[in-house]
Design a protein around this motif. Structure first.
Motif, mmCIF file in Angstrom:
data_model
loop_
_atom_site.group_PDB
_atom_site.id
_atom_site.type_symbol
_atom_site.label_atom_id
_atom_site.label_comp_id
_atom_site.label_asym_id
_atom_site.label_seq_id
_atom_site.Cartn_x
_atom_site.Cartn_y
_atom_site.Cartn_z
ATOM 1 N N THR A 243 20.376 15.125 50.235
ATOM 2 C CA THR A 243 20.964 13.796 50.647
ATOM 3 C C THR A 243 21.087 13.579 51.921
ATOM 4 O O THR A 243 21.584 14.603 52.998
ATOM 5 C CB THR A 243 22.562 14.049 50.049
ATOM 6 O OG1 THR A 243 22.513 14.156 48.658
ATOM 7 C CG2 THR A 243 23.298 12.728 50.375
ATOM 8 N N VAL A 244 20.602 12.373 52.583
ATOM 9 C CA VAL A 244 20.684 12.309 54.048
ATOM 10 C C VAL A 244 21.439 11.227 54.462
ATOM 11 O O VAL A 244 21.673 10.116 53.810
ATOM 12 C CB VAL A 244 19.208 11.994 54.539
ATOM 13 C CG1 VAL A 244 18.340 13.285 54.300
ATOM 14 C CG2 VAL A 244 18.631 10.799 53.860
ATOM 15 N N LYS A 245 21.907 11.126 55.683
ATOM 16 C CA LYS A 245 22.701 9.891 56.227
ATOM 17 C C LYS A 245 21.973 8.859 56.965
ATOM 18 O O LYS A 245 20.722 9.470 57.537
ATOM 19 C CB LYS A 245 23.736 10.663 57.354
ATOM 20 C CG LYS A 245 24.611 9.696 57.835
ATOM 21 C CD LYS A 245 25.645 10.306 58.808
ATOM 22 C CE LYS A 245 26.592 9.187 59.236
ATOM 23 N NZ LYS A 245 27.847 9.903 60.234
ATOM 24 N N GLU A 269 25.872 4.462 52.934
ATOM 25 C CA GLU A 269 25.815 5.388 54.148
ATOM 26 C C GLU A 269 24.978 6.702 54.101
ATOM 27 O O GLU A 269 24.340 7.180 54.896
ATOM 28 C CB GLU A 269 27.006 5.830 54.595
ATOM 29 C CG GLU A 269 27.550 6.636 55.778
ATOM 30 C CD GLU A 269 28.804 7.095 56.043
ATOM 31 O OE1 GLU A 269 28.881 7.705 57.035
ATOM 32 O OE2 GLU A 269 29.720 6.654 55.336
ATOM 33 N N TYR A 270 24.574 6.993 52.673
ATOM 34 C CA TYR A 270 23.971 8.048 52.274
ATOM 35 C C TYR A 270 22.957 7.516 51.306
ATOM 36 O O TYR A 270 23.185 6.832 50.323
ATOM 37 C CB TYR A 270 24.789 9.198 51.870
ATOM 38 C CG TYR A 270 25.590 9.908 52.908
ATOM 39 C CD1 TYR A 270 25.124 10.684 53.701
ATOM 40 C CD2 TYR A 270 26.841 9.370 53.151
ATOM 41 C CE1 TYR A 270 25.937 11.583 54.769
ATOM 42 C CE2 TYR A 270 27.749 9.915 54.171
ATOM 43 C CZ TYR A 270 27.195 11.096 54.740
ATOM 44 O OH TYR A 270 27.968 11.485 55.753
ATOM 45 N N ASP A 284 18.620 15.718 58.401
ATOM 46 C CA ASP A 284 19.898 15.538 57.768
ATOM 47 C C ASP A 284 20.198 13.914 57.731
ATOM 48 O O ASP A 284 20.913 13.304 57.079
ATOM 49 C CB ASP A 284 21.028 16.330 58.714
ATOM 50 C CG ASP A 284 20.776 17.785 58.503
ATOM 51 O OD1 ASP A 284 20.543 18.178 57.251
ATOM 52 O OD2 ASP A 284 21.172 18.686 59.464
ATOM 53 N N THR A 285 19.445 13.370 58.983
ATOM 54 C CA THR A 285 19.663 12.017 59.514
ATOM 55 C C THR A 285 18.344 11.208 59.230
ATOM 56 O O THR A 285 17.494 11.734 60.058
ATOM 57 C CB THR A 285 20.676 12.014 60.549
ATOM 58 O OG1 THR A 285 21.735 12.563 60.366
ATOM 59 C CG2 THR A 285 20.735 10.194 60.768
#
Length: 443
Positions: A243-245, A269-270, A284-285
């Motif tokens: 799960t990434v932002k 958002e994710y 992560d993002t």
């Protein structure tokens, strides 16, 4: 004394013989009378088996088969010759369904009839109980159905996921033979495995059973069905997942502008990204796009398409999301218009000194966005407008070019106007003088 004893013994022996003869004669007389005066008798026989066979009937000729029957055995009363039916029992009799004159499938209430196993024994059926049976008649058919893998007890380790789109069975179809009405009920066929596994990589698994379900998700009884194949191999593809932002970046902002001041509402958002390459690390993002600072009007909103963003990458979007909406949080922001006069527009990085460059646009109106309290006080003197000719494509003497804006006084104010000004170049006049004395030499 001996004489009397002998006479007594002779009389007893004689009377016993007479008694035996009398019994035999009575039986013979009874038999003769019963067979001559009462030749037919009625007999009740219980537990006569009902055969589940309609071969040779009209129903069978129409391709129908007996699927089920409500009766297994009957009790009958027969009438016949005492000598012929006296020894009949349930083993000598057969009860059967009268399926003649039946040409269609469905549930029928049909008569039960009885016949003897020995055609030489004649009797008349007086009654059959029960006299009818509720039967289901249908045609047997063979159909092909797609087979779906079912693995309820298979899990994966953290950071892994099953690629459901590639979860498959081999073979991928199954042939099922059975009553047409029952085949009509089949909506989904599953090759199910109840094995418990926790996987970190792809795996092949054999099924334990086949499960059939109707349209309303009810489990279907398989007792009247046969399968051409009941063994299937289930391929379970396991891949890395995270799960990434989501984020965006701002481009063409002045060096002294505070980009962290900008607050974007990103929806969703994710998202969840996956990759089939175990060596690829998922960040992560992820940045879904660049936004020009000059495009950030106070009511800015833009939709980004994930398939376009992830194209040519190893990342797979496994979320049920395709569009991402980005909005500027305009709470406590305000907007105002300012007029910049010609004398406040500067030029930098003039290409050469053989031309003189002049801005001929007299004035320009710009829109400025920032915090409410600053916008209430800001003036045109707080804005720097600069024409940078470093990479300008100059092929004519008069051209239009962009203006860059900044606000050194405030690091959270920006201009939303993409403005151009007109610039004219003129060749400078240069006087080249060369002077030198002529030297005369004498010999």
């Amino acid at each position: 004394m001996n004489l009397f004893r002998n006479i007594k013994d002779n009389l007893m022996k004689h009377n016993l013989s007479l008694a035996l003869y009398s019994v035999l004669i009575a039986i013979l007389v009874w038999f003769v009378i019963s067979t001559t005066q009462y030749p037919s008798v009625q007999k009740t026989i219980e537990h006569v088996k009902l055969v589940q066979d309609i071969t040779g009937t009209t129903a069978a000729d129409n391709g129908l088969s007996l699927i089920s029957c409500s009766v297994e055995e009957v009790t009958i009363e027969i009438l016949g010759s005492r000598t012929e039916i006296g020894n009949l029992n349930s083993d000598n009799l057969v009860a059967y369904i009268d399926a003649n004159n039946v040409s269609s499938s469905g549930t029928k209430n049909l008569s039960i009839k009885v016949r003897g196993t020995d055609s030489n024994i004649n009797f008349e059926v007086q009654s059959v109980y029960p006299s009818t049976a509720s039967v289901v008649l249908d045609k047997y058919d063979t159909r092909e159905y797609p087979i779906i893998p079912k693995i309820p007890n298979v899990s994966v380790m953290e950071g892994k996921a099953i690629n459901l789109g590639e979860l498959t069975c081999t073979p991928d179809t199954v042939l099922i033979t059975g009553p047409s009405a029952q085949l009509d009920k089949i909506s989904k066929c599953y090759a199910a495995s109840n094995k418990t596994l926790n996987l970190d990589s792809s795996y092949n698994l054999s099924n334990d059973e086949i499960q059939l379900y109707s349209e309303d998700a009810a489990l279907i009884d398989q007792s009247d069905l046969t399968f051409a194949n009941s063994n299937f191999s289930i391929y379970i593809p396991v891949r890395t997942q995270k799960t990434v932002k989501l984020s965006v970046s701002v481009a063409n902002a002045p060096g002294d502008f505070d980009k962290n001041f900008l607050d974007f509402k990103i929806s969703p958002e994710y998202i969840v990204l996956a990759t089939n390459n175990s060596q690829t690390e998922i960040p992560d993002t992820i940045d879904i796009g660049k936004i020009l600072l000059s495009d950030l009007d106070i009511n800015y909103s833009k939709t980004f398409t994930l398939s376009t963003i992830l194209d040519n990458s190893e990342y797979i979007n496994v979320s049920d999301v395709e569009a991402v909406t980005v909005k500027l949080n305009n709470e406590n922001l305000a907007k105002t218009d300012l007029t910049i006069d010609q004398d406040r527009i500067t030029m930098s990085n003039i290409p050469d000194s053989s031309y003189e460059y002049n801005i001929i646009t007299q004035r320009m109106t710009i829109s400025v966005v920032g915090p409410q309290e600053i916008i209430n006080e800001i003036t045109a003197e707080d804005i720097i407008a600069d024409v940078n000719l470093l990479n300008a494509d100059i092929t004519v003497d008069q051209f239009n070019t962009n203006v860059n804006f900044s606000c050194p006084k405030y690091d959270n104010v920006w201009v939303t106007t993409s403005s151009k000004v007109s610039v004219r170049r003129t060749k400078t006049e240069s006087t080249t003088s060369s002077s030198g004395d002529t030297a005369t030499s004498t010999v």
